[in-house]
Structure formats: C-alpha cells, structure tokens
Design an enzyme around this catalytic site. Structure first.
Site, PDB file in Angstrom:
ATOM      1  N   PHE B 123       0.847  -1.181   0.000  1.00 37.72           N
ATOM      2  CA  PHE B 123       0.000   0.000   0.000  1.00 37.72           C
ATOM      3  C   PHE B 123       0.887   1.236   0.000  1.00 37.72           C
ATOM      4  O   PHE B 123       1.849   1.309   0.772  1.00 37.72           O
ATOM      5  CB  PHE B 123      -0.847  -0.042   1.270  1.00 37.72           C
ATOM      6  CG  PHE B 123      -1.799   1.097   1.485  1.00 37.72           C
ATOM      7  CD1 PHE B 123      -2.925   1.256   0.675  1.00 37.72           C
ATOM      8  CD2 PHE B 123      -1.600   1.986   2.545  1.00 37.72           C
ATOM      9  CE1 PHE B 123      -3.824   2.288   0.913  1.00 37.72           C
ATOM     10  CE2 PHE B 123      -2.506   3.015   2.784  1.00 37.72           C
ATOM     11  CZ  PHE B 123      -3.622   3.171   1.970  1.00 37.72           C
ATOM     12  N   GLN B 345      16.862  -4.845  29.785  1.00 38.76           N
ATOM     13  CA  GLN B 345      17.408  -4.509  31.103  1.00 38.76           C
ATOM     14  C   GLN B 345      17.562  -5.760  31.974  1.00 38.76           C
ATOM     15  O   GLN B 345      18.575  -5.934  32.648  1.00 38.76           O
ATOM     16  CB  GLN B 345      16.491  -3.478  31.786  1.00 38.76           C
ATOM     17  CG  GLN B 345      17.092  -2.832  33.014  1.00 38.76           C
ATOM     18  CD  GLN B 345      18.276  -1.938  32.659  1.00 38.76           C
ATOM     19  OE1 GLN B 345      18.433  -1.507  31.522  1.00 38.76           O
ATOM     20  NE2 GLN B 345      19.130  -1.683  33.629  1.00 38.76           N
ATOM     21  N   ILE B 346      16.569  -6.629  31.946  1.00 39.74           N
ATOM     22  CA  ILE B 346      16.638  -7.844  32.768  1.00 39.74           C
ATOM     23  C   ILE B 346      17.770  -8.750  32.280  1.00 39.74           C
ATOM     24  O   ILE B 346      18.475  -9.369  33.070  1.00 39.74           O
ATOM     25  CB  ILE B 346      15.265  -8.577  32.787  1.00 39.74           C
ATOM     26  CG1 ILE B 346      14.269  -7.777  33.637  1.00 39.74           C
ATOM     27  CG2 ILE B 346      15.406 -10.010  33.318  1.00 39.74           C
ATOM     28  CD1 ILE B 346      12.860  -8.304  33.663  1.00 39.74           C
ATOM     29  N   GLU B 372       1.736   3.490  10.222  1.00 37.73           N
ATOM     30  CA  GLU B 372       0.263   3.505  10.189  1.00 37.73           C
ATOM     31  C   GLU B 372      -0.268   4.526  11.193  1.00 37.73           C
ATOM     32  O   GLU B 372      -1.280   4.316  11.858  1.00 37.73           O
ATOM     33  CB  GLU B 372      -0.310   2.106  10.407  1.00 37.73           C
ATOM     34  CG  GLU B 372       0.153   1.172   9.285  1.00 37.73           C
ATOM     35  CD  GLU B 372      -0.656  -0.094   9.153  1.00 37.73           C
ATOM     36  OE1 GLU B 372      -1.874  -0.040   9.406  1.00 37.73           O
ATOM     37  OE2 GLU B 372      -0.073  -1.114   8.773  1.00 37.73           O
TER      38      GLU B 372
END
Lengths: 254, 389
Positions: B123, B345-346, B372
């Site tokens: 599109f 981060q973990i 979009e």
C-alpha cells in the site's frame, strides 16, 4: 479408499505432570492429539488426497475440541466413544471399544500412532487388530497401498524390514513416516462444519461391566527431581582429579 | 460479557504459534542481520492461509473474524515481528482496500490472488512531503483516453519490490486538496513503475521497505479503486483497520520480550539467587504482565468492534472502529517499547548483545509507535472522536 485413523487425546508434551490424591492431575493441562497419531492422520490424508476416499477419525474418550484439530488437518468426519460409565480404560478395554466403534464403519484399512506419549504402552493398535481378527504391522516408516495390499517398511532393532499384508489391516505409525501438516485457516473453518458423532457404550451394544478394565493401576510416582549440577573450580588438572574423586566416592560410578 | 476465545481461535493460535516457532524462529536472527526478506516463508504462510484470514471465502479468503487475524499477527510477531508486519501490511493495507472499496470484478481479479497468497500486496500513501499530513500528496493521476497516467513517488513502502499488487493514492485535482485524491491499483512490472532505494532500518529489518517510483506509468481506467476524490477518506478507513494489525504486532513483540526475560530471570543467578528471586525483578515482571494483559484486552476489543461493525444491527459505527483501533495501537505500541526495553534490562549485558532476541525486539518495537500513524497522530484521532460530540 476409506481409512480409519485411531486417535488418542493426550497431555501436551510440554505439560507439567503433577499428582493429586495419588492420580495424575489434569487441571489446567492443555490437551492435544497424541503426536504419533498425527503421523497416522497425515499418512491417511496423503493417500486419500491422491486416490480419493474418506478419512474417518475414531477415538475412545477425547474431547470434541481436540478431535476437531484432526478434522481441521483435513479428515472428513469423526466418531468419539464417550460414556460417563467408561471411567478406567486399560489397553484391552480401549482396543475393544475401538473395535466395536470401527465395526460400524466401512473401511479399507486402519492406521494409528505406534504409541501414546502419556502412558507409553504401545499396545492398542495391535490389540485392535486382534479384536478385529485382521493383520497388523507396527512402527511403520513407509507405506504403499496397492492392489488390496499394504507394503510397509517397519523399524526393527538395528534396521528395517519390509512387510506385505492384505487389507484390511492395522498399521501403526512411527516417527519418521512423514511430517504432519498444520491445520490451515481454511481447514479450521471447514472443520466447524464436519460431523463428529458421539457414541455411548449402549450405542455400541456393550456396557461398562463388559469393558471393565483387566489391568489396574495401583500407584503413580514421579521421577526423582534432578538436583542442580556442580561446578568444580580450579586449574584443569586439579579439577579433573577432584571430578574423578567425586565420581568414585560420591557418585560411585567408577 | 465473555472473555472466552472460541475453539477456532485456540486452534489458530496453536497453528500460528507452531509455524512461528518452528519455521520463522530459526533464521530470524540471521535474516535481521542480513536484512533479508523471506520469500519462502511468505509462501509457506500463504499455504497455511495466513494471507487471507478476514477476506470472504468467495474471494479466496478464510472468512474468519478480526480476532483470528489479531491472534495470527500477534503470534507471528511474538517470534518474528518482521514476519508479523509482512502479513499485516499484505492483508490490512495491500488487500483490504480492494475488499472494502473494490467492485466485484476488481475483487475477482485482484483480491482473490492476494487472499490465496498467490500474490503479495502493498500500500502506498506516504510520500516525502506527505506523512501524517496526507494533504501533501504530490503523486498525480491524469486521465488520458482509457488510461490514468501516474507520476510521482511513494516512500517507506512495506513489502515494496516483493509485492505484486500495489494500492496507491494520487492527486487528481490539487485545488480540491484531500478531496482531489483517488485510489488506484497498480501491478508490478507495469511500464513506468520502478523501485527506488531499499531503506536501511533500525528494526523489522527482514521486512522489505522500498520507495515506489512512477514515471508516466499508464494503468487502465478500471483500476481506480472506489470513488473518484474519495481516496483520502478510503485511506483513513484502511488505516483504521490496519492499526488492529500493528497493535497485534506490538502485542506480540511485548509478549515475546516478556517471555524471554521471564525465562532468563529464572535461570540467571547472581549473589546466589536467581534474578526472579529479587523483588526488583519480580516487580518488573509484574509490570510487564499488567501492561501486556491490558494491551491484549484493548487489541482484542478493537478486533471485536471491527467484527461487530460488519454485523448487521450491532449499532457499532465506523467511528467506533476508528477510535478503538487508535486506542489499541497507541497502548499496545507503547507497551511493546516499555516491555522490550525492560526485557533488555533484565538480560543486562547479554540483552545488549545480538546473541539474544531481546535487543531485536527492542529495535523492532519502535516502529509500532510510528507507522500507520504515529502515537501523536493516534492521539489526534482519539481526541477528534472525543470532541466530536
């Protein structure tokens, strides 16, 4: 060619097994089609797609939801033997019930999984053939159907053997027979409109007393949980010596 | 009120999850690294019917609801967000305008092969001077005999180059502004239609993004899609539905990031404890779960509203679809970014390396706040609905 596929509903292979009151607890466990039975469905679909005919799923117990996945893969219809009276089903009773249900159908041959991943007995297919008085070939890796005969390559210790049997017969599928397809979106939609017939023991002209299990499970136990591994620190030579000492003195394996 | 998904929805989730984990997962890292569009995987997805989930069975689709579609894009994106957007852009943007605004002849000719997955869709709305403000559209369409002559270019086109069928907007009467814009269907290999540069992106790197260039590109008159001068309005409607796809993609990214962080936190030990035993990690995981759960409810609700809008007598309006899709996209995309950031981060230092998918999810998450309609544009849409009455 009409093919009957026997199905068993089992726990998802990733399900966590827990015991409750001495029995396997199925609360919250996702149920699936026994993976070996999926090989059987795939093989049946390949044959009927090439030569025409129907694939009929037959299951003792099992929910419509799980059986419908087989219909979404492309099977034409299903028969479930479901009866609240049928509580404990051993391999003998399961095979007898399947034989009675299959007896109401017209078919060229029967195929099912080699083994169910839950109880792992690998008996039902062979018992079913005995109950129906027809030949069976177990653990097949390759199948050809022609001129009223099945030519099957089966797994044996250290190799394979090729067996030819007349039809009808019972074949059980081993891993390696094929790669089962996933249900397509159109298959899932089509499955909604396919017939699932539920039969009670009375419908099959039998009763719970007649199909009372011959084997009784007296106890379930879980495997001992694995303990955490041990890291042996130090220089390679020292660590290796320590490892040898532990294997000898603690694990007592050398 | 019932939050239970149907048996079919569960089956769709199982199927797409299996496909995503076993087919899209292996190689996702490599495709990201090489910025490689997976043509073979697209064909496999089409084979499963993921190319035409919501389209009518008469035109090659599966005739399923938007919740099914949301589940599909979510599950693909949980493993490979590039694959998620390939399906979303193909379905919501490349194919849906033909479904919504096409004549039966156009649907037969163009929608059917798109829905069956024989062809890939794309599109083209955005241009260098027309982003959130589509009134800047400079691509023109001029009627010449039985043909429209298209000139101009379209930017950042997802599935560009690989797609076979393109739906684009072009200005026919500049004086009329947005009301001068119409929509057209253009096939690949039409003389005068070429591709510009391939974009090098931060994330969704195995999704193809190209510039479309039209130089005296002549297309048959019957390839105008919908009404003349309604192209802008049609594009907005297309995006309303498209946002459900992007919201689902964001949801999948959040879910994938969270599951990875959860698994890692239970395995990684520091100070003699797994990370999951530290309250700071537990609170992070709880916050992730709260946001994902809320995002999922909003996404499925938006999908449900889209379905209800197409159900006669439901009373659900196009404005309801627009508003709920904008809300779902805004919340889900912000959730994806927050969760993916916390996921990295973990995982700490490992999360920052390309050995784990955590950083890929974080890079892939960002675009969901942009394409979009940016989160700012979504808030404009939501506010316009609030202030309408």
């Amino acid at each position: 060619m009409n093919i009957v596929v026997t199905l068993k509903q089992t726990f998802d292979t990733e399900a966590k097994i827990a015991l409750k009151d001495g029995k396997i607890d199925d609360a919250g466990v996702k149920q699936i089609i026994n993976p070996y039975d999926e090989f059987a469905i795939e093989e049946a679909l390949k044959i009927t797609e090439a030569d025409g005919g129907e694939v009929i799923l037959v299951s003792v117990g099992g929910s419509e939801t799980v059986i419908r996945t087989g219909l979404a893969m492309g099977a034409d219809r299903a028969v479930i033997v479901s009866d609240p009276e049928l509580a404990d089903v051993d391999e003998w009773a399961g095979a007898e019930a399947l034989a009675k249900a299959i007896g109401t159908l017209e078919y060229d041959f029967i195929i099912g999984g080699r083994i169910a991943v839950d109880d792992g007995s690998a008996q039902v297919g062979i018992r079913l053939a005995e109950a129906l008085g027809i030949p069976s070939v177990s653990s097949i890796l390759k199948l050809e159907i022609a001129d009223g005969k099945a030519t099957a390559v089966r797994e044996i210790d250290g190799g394979t053997e090729t067996i030819e049997v007349p039809l009808p017969s019972v074949l059980t599928a081993q891993k390696g027979l094929n790669e089962p397809r996933l249900p397509s979106m159109k298959g899932i939609m089509a499955a909604k409109r396919k017939e699932i017939k539920t039969l009670t023991l009375a419908d099959l002209g039998t009763s719970a007393a007649e199909l009372a299990a011959k084997a009784k499970i007296t106890d379930y136990s879980l495997p001992t949980p694995r303990t955490a591994g041990k890291v042996i620190p130090g220089e390679p030579a020292e660590a290796a010596a320590e490892l040898a000492r532990l294997l000898r003195e603690e694990a007592k394996v050398i | 009120m019932d939050f239970q998904l149907t048996e079919e929805h569960d089956m769709i989730r199982d199927t797409v999850r299996d496909f995503a984990e076993n087919r899209c997962g292996p190689g996702a890292e490599e495709r990201d690294e090489n910025e490689e569009f997976p043509v073979d995987l697209w064909h496999e997805a089409a084979e499963l019917g993921l190319s035409g989930i919501t389209f009518p069975e008469d035109f090659g689709g599966a005739g399923m609801d938007y919740i099914s579609y949301a589940i599909c894009v979510e599950e693909l994106s949980r493993v490979d967000p590039s694959m998620g957007v390939t399906i979303s852009a193909h379905s919501s943007l490349g194919s849906n305008p033909i479904n919504l605004f096409g004549t039966d002849e156009q649907k037969e000719k163009y929608l059917t092969p798109l829905a069956t997955g024989e062809k890939l869709g794309a599109f083209g709305l955005t241009e260098s001077m027309a982003g959130t403000d589509a009134s800047g559209t400079r691509t023109t369409a001029v009627l010449d005999g039985d043909e429209y002559v298209i000139n101009g270019s379209k930017l950042f086109i997802t599935n560009g180059y690989y797609a076979d069928t393109y739906v684009i907007t072009a200005q026919m009467d500049k004086e009329k502004g947005n009301k001068g814009i119409s929509m057209f269907i253009i096939e690949k290999d039409t003389p005068g239609f070429t591709f510009g540069k391939k974009e090098k992106k931060m994330g969704i790197r195995s999704s193809a993004t190209y510039e479309l260039i039209f130089e005296n590109c002549r297309i048959p008159k019957e390839n105008m899609l919908g009404e003349q001068g309604k192209g802008f309005k049609q594009a907005l409607t297309t995006l309303d539905y498209g946002r459900i796809g992007i919201a689902s993609q964001a949801l999948g990214i959040a879910q994938g990031s969270y599951e990875l962080a959860l698994k890692y936190s239970k395995e990684r030990t520091q100070f003699g404890k797994t990370l999951s035993e530290f309250q700071i990690t537990q609170f992070k995981l709880a916050d992730m779960e709260i946001k994902i759960d809320a995002a999922r409810l909003l996404v499925y609700k938006a999908a449900w509203i889209a379905d209800a809008h197409h159900t006669e007598g439901s009373g659900v309006t196009a404005a309801d679809v627009s508003k709920s899709a904008a809300i779902a996209k805004t919340f889900a995309s912000e959730t994806a970014n927050e969760v993916a950031r916390q996921g990295v981060q973990i995982l700490g230092g490992y999360g920052y390396t390309r050995d784990y998918a955590a950083e890929r999810f974080m890079r892939d998450a960002k675009i969901t706040e942009i394409y979009e309609g940016t989160s700012e544009a979504q808030r404009m849409v939501i506010a316009s609905h609030i202030l309408r009455d």
